[in-house]
Design an enzyme around this catalytic site. Structure first.
Site, PDB file in Angstrom:
ATOM      1  NE  ARG A   1      -4.044  -1.744   0.468  1.00 41.08           N
ATOM      2  CZ  ARG A   1      -5.192  -1.495   1.134  1.00 41.08           C
ATOM      3  NH1 ARG A   1      -5.318  -0.265   1.249  1.00 41.08           N
ATOM      4  NH2 ARG A   1      -6.358  -2.233   1.286  1.00 41.08           N
TER       5      ARG A   1
ATOM      6  NE  ARG B   1      -6.700   5.700   3.017  1.00 38.57           N
ATOM      7  CZ  ARG B   1      -7.692   4.786   3.552  1.00 38.57           C
ATOM      8  NH1 ARG B   1      -8.908   5.261   3.786  1.00 38.57           N
ATOM      9  NH2 ARG B   1      -7.249   3.581   3.836  1.00 38.57           N
TER      10      ARG B   1
ATOM     11  NE  ARG C   1      -9.286   8.493  -2.815  1.00 39.70           N
ATOM     12  CZ  ARG C   1     -10.692   8.995  -2.415  1.00 39.70           C
ATOM     13  NH1 ARG C   1     -11.244   9.675  -3.168  1.00 39.70           N
ATOM     14  NH2 ARG C   1     -11.329   8.242  -1.440  1.00 39.70           N
TER      15      ARG C   1
ATOM     16  CG  ASP D   1      -9.008  -2.082  -4.235  1.00 42.33           C
ATOM     17  OD1 ASP D   1      -8.289  -1.737  -3.179  1.00 42.33           O
ATOM     18  OD2 ASP D   1     -10.178  -2.704  -4.023  1.00 42.33           O
TER      19      ASP D   1
ATOM     20  CE1 TYR E   1     -14.603  -6.172   0.816  1.00 46.19           C
ATOM     21  CE2 TYR E   1     -12.492  -7.089   1.153  1.00 46.19           C
ATOM     22  CZ  TYR E   1     -13.265  -6.186   1.606  1.00 46.19           C
ATOM     23  OH  TYR E   1     -12.784  -5.217   2.337  1.00 46.19           O
TER      24      TYR E   1
HETATM   25  O1  CP3 Z   1      -0.037   1.011  -3.320  1.00 48.68           O
HETATM   26  C1  CP3 Z   1      -0.446   0.074  -3.389  1.00 48.68           C
HETATM   27  O2  CP3 Z   1      -0.159  -0.889  -2.619  1.00 48.68           O
HETATM   28  C2  CP3 Z   1      -1.243  -0.288  -4.500  1.00 48.68           C
HETATM   29  C3  CP3 Z   1      -2.647  -0.255  -4.434  1.00 48.68           C
HETATM   30  C4  CP3 Z   1      -3.488  -1.176  -3.664  1.00 48.68           C
HETATM   31  C5  CP3 Z   1      -4.648  -0.428  -3.184  1.00 48.68           C
HETATM   32  N1  CP3 Z   1      -5.435  -1.727  -2.686  1.00 48.68           N
HETATM   33  C6  CP3 Z   1      -5.141   0.805  -3.180  1.00 48.68           C
HETATM   34  C7  CP3 Z   1      -6.266   1.239  -2.166  1.00 48.68           C
HETATM   35  C8  CP3 Z   1      -3.295  -2.587  -3.063  1.00 48.68           C
HETATM   36  C9  CP3 Z   1      -2.229  -3.539  -3.626  1.00 48.68           C
HETATM   37  C10 CP3 Z   1      -4.606  -2.920  -2.386  1.00 48.68           C
HETATM   38  C11 CP3 Z   1      -4.810  -4.084  -2.048  1.00 48.68           C
HETATM   39  C12 CP3 Z   1      -6.221  -4.395  -1.470  1.00 48.68           C
HETATM   40  N2  CP3 Z   1      -7.442  -3.722  -1.557  1.00 48.68           N
HETATM   41  C13 CP3 Z   1      -6.326  -5.302  -0.311  1.00 48.68           C
HETATM   42  C14 CP3 Z   1      -5.315  -6.184  -0.073  1.00 48.68           C
HETATM   43  C15 CP3 Z   1      -4.195  -5.825   0.736  1.00 48.68           C
HETATM   44  C16 CP3 Z   1      -4.604  -5.726   2.434  1.00 48.68           C
HETATM   45  O3  CP3 Z   1      -4.195  -4.605   2.778  1.00 48.68           O
HETATM   46  O4  CP3 Z   1      -4.792  -6.718   3.007  1.00 48.68           O
HETATM   47  C17 CP3 Z   1      -7.490  -5.365   0.155  1.00 48.68           C
HETATM   48  C18 CP3 Z   1      -8.192  -6.171   1.220  1.00 48.68           C
HETATM   49  C19 CP3 Z   1      -8.164  -4.353  -0.619  1.00 48.68           C
HETATM   50  C20 CP3 Z   1      -9.692  -3.655  -0.284  1.00 48.68           C
HETATM   51  C21 CP3 Z   1      -9.700  -2.419   0.156  1.00 48.68           C
HETATM   52  N3  CP3 Z   1      -9.733  -1.255  -0.896  1.00 48.68           N
HETATM   53  C22 CP3 Z   1     -10.155  -1.951   1.312  1.00 48.68           C
HETATM   54  C23 CP3 Z   1     -10.444  -2.739   2.554  1.00 48.68           C
HETATM   55  C24 CP3 Z   1     -10.189  -0.508   1.295  1.00 48.68           C
HETATM   56  C25 CP3 Z   1     -10.465   0.371   2.315  1.00 48.68           C
HETATM   57  C26 CP3 Z   1      -9.682   0.502   3.271  1.00 48.68           C
HETATM   58  C27 CP3 Z   1      -8.267   0.507   3.340  1.00 48.68           C
HETATM   59  O5  CP3 Z   1      -7.566  -0.269   3.629  1.00 48.68           O
HETATM   60  O6  CP3 Z   1      -7.837   1.617   2.750  1.00 48.68           O
HETATM   61  C28 CP3 Z   1      -9.783  -0.252  -0.144  1.00 48.68           C
HETATM   62  C29 CP3 Z   1      -9.524   1.020  -0.640  1.00 48.68           C
HETATM   63  C30 CP3 Z   1      -8.092   1.280  -1.129  1.00 48.68           C
HETATM   64  N4  CP3 Z   1      -7.328   0.826  -1.837  1.00 48.68           N
HETATM   65  C31 CP3 Z   1      -7.574   2.626  -0.875  1.00 48.68           C
HETATM   66  C32 CP3 Z   1      -6.483   2.551  -1.540  1.00 48.68           C
HETATM   67  C33 CP3 Z   1      -5.160   3.469  -1.664  1.00 48.68           C
HETATM   68  C34 CP3 Z   1      -7.970   3.764   0.093  1.00 48.68           C
HETATM   69  C35 CP3 Z   1      -8.924   4.452  -0.875  1.00 48.68           C
HETATM   70  C36 CP3 Z   1      -9.067   6.071  -0.535  1.00 48.68           C
HETATM   71  O7  CP3 Z   1      -8.273   6.595  -1.179  1.00 48.68           O
HETATM   72  O8  CP3 Z   1      -9.914   6.349   0.248  1.00 48.68           O
END
Ligand code: CP3
Length: 348
Positions: free
Chosen positions: A26, A30, A39, A75, A152
């Site tokens: 990640r 944020r 964003r 994502d 999910y």
């Molecule tokens: O920089 C990176 O790593 C690449 C981008 C990336 C995102 N999500 C961007 C994102 C990656 C590799 C993911 C994987 C992801 N997404 C997982 C597996 C990794 C883990 O943490 O277990 C999961 C479970 C998700 C599902 C998901 N997407 C959730 C639960 C959420 C919201 C809560 C959170 O953890 O942020 C997202 C949204 C998301 N995906 C954001 C980002 C940067 C935040 C969104 C925002 O800008 O508000």
């Protein structure tokens, strides 16, 4: 230097490296001001679907941190849309999937995912990002693991107990496996598409695997991760990451990936003993440590590097994604510390 000779790809292949490669799960997110600025103007979904913006946040995060690999901004849940489900990110509870699935009949009605048609924006973002990144910096493509995505889709969002998923597995194993097989077909094509577009390595996120018992993991998740990894083939290294996997790490490692991503609930050396020397390992600093000082971060990094003990095939990372409130400068400090300490350790 050729990208195939980068420290990250060498470590994936367990070749000796002059210092330990590091990237942060990640890493574009944020906790970064530049990310929050973008964003504030576009929704998360728009950011994922706009190749200019997606590649901008990918490249910027990698360059700002000085990490040894970039990961495409996207994502794991985006695949829900071509499966005919409605995906929403901006809810107070986190991402939500509407029109969830609960019966065998519904599984049968889910369309096959044709990534070239419905997820082409990810390939476009990979291609543009590859063109913009420094030529020697590897780019990681990714997807969710079949189990984690299936959970999910059934829960309709995040969950603590996974009650519906576990009920489903027990009540209708046939429907569960049918859902998994449909996911595996879609995900295999999706990962291959990312490789064709320029991804140098792949990571499969099994973030929720830890809610399963070892027996459940073996029966309901492992065969499908195995099928996915087999279907993708060995053109590029595959990293298989999960959290809470310590109780069944041996089975987890048998899914066939080249690199196993482990969380912070097990020591790196204990994890590697279980995984065996034939696999590379990625991890496993507790993300919480990044809230402390550079001095404390250095102490904790040293502990992990000591456990890796210079064995080839260690990729430094956190045990889970970086937390949104992490001080940005501590993420950069982590990268600098890993590079400096691991160089000294190998005497180079
Ligand atoms: O920089 C990176 O790593 C690449 C981008 C990336 C995102 N999500 C961007 C994102 C990656 C590799 C993911 C994987 C992801 N997404 C997982 C597996 C990794 C883990 O943490 O277990 C999961 C479970 C998700 C599902 C998901 N997407 C959730 C639960 C959420 C919201 C809560 C959170 O953890 O942020 C997202 C949204 C998301 N995906 C954001 C980002 C940067 C935040 C969104 C925002 O800008 O508000």
């Amino acid at each position: 230097m050729m990208r195939t000779d980068s420290v990250f790809l060498k470590a994936c292949r367990r070749e000796p490296v002059p210092y330990t490669p590091v990237w942060i799960m990640r890493q574009a997110g944020r906790y970064m001001k530049s990310y929050r600025d973008i964003r504030s103007k576009v929704s998360f979904m728009e950011l994922c679907k706009n190749k200019e913006l997606a590649s901008e946040v990918t490249v910027r995060a990698a360059e700002q941190l000085g990490v040894d690999a970039a990961i495409i901004f996207s994502d794991i849940l985006l695949i829900a849309e071509p499966m005919g489900l409605k995906l929403e990110y901006d809810t107070p509870q986190g991402p939500a999937i509407r029109g969830g699935i609960s019966t065998k009949e519904q599984v049968d009605r889910i369309p096959e995912v044709r990534p070239e048609e419905t997820l082409a924006f990810v390939a476009d973002a990979v291609r543009l990002t590859r063109a913009r990144l420094k030529p020697d910096l590897p780019l990681i493509g990714f997807c969710g693991a079949p189990f984690t995505l299936g959970a999910y889709l059934i829960e309709g969002g995040g969950s603590k107990q996974f009650v519906r998923t576990k009920q489903w597995i027990k009540d209708d194993a046939g429907a569960w496996h049918a859902l998994m097989e449909k996911l595996v077909r879609g995900l295999a094509g999706y990962l291959k598409m990312q490789v064709a577009a320029g991804a140098d390595a792949l990571q499969i996120f099994d973030s929720w695997a830890g809610c399963l018992s070892p027996q459940e993991y073996r029966d309901y998740a492992l065969p499908h991760s195995q099928a996915l990894i087999r279907a993708v083939g060995n053109k590029v290294p595959i990293i298989y990451f999960g959290t809470g996997t310590a109780p069944f790490l041996k089975e987890f490692a048998s899914a066939g990936a080249d690199v196993i991503g482990v969380d912070s609930q097990i020591g790196l050396n204990a994890a590697w003993d279980i995984i065996g020397p034939q696999k590379a390992i990625q991890g496993n600093l507790d993300p919480q440590i990044l809230f402390s000082t550079p001095e404390l971060i250095e102490q904790e990094v040293k502990k992990i590097l000591d456990q890796a003990d210079g064995r080839p095939g260690h990729i430094f990372n956190l045990g889970h994604g970086i937390l949104p409130a992490t001080p940005e400068e501590n993420a950069s400090a982590l990268v600098e510390i890993v590079h400096r300490l691991s160089r000294t350790a190998s005497g180079k």
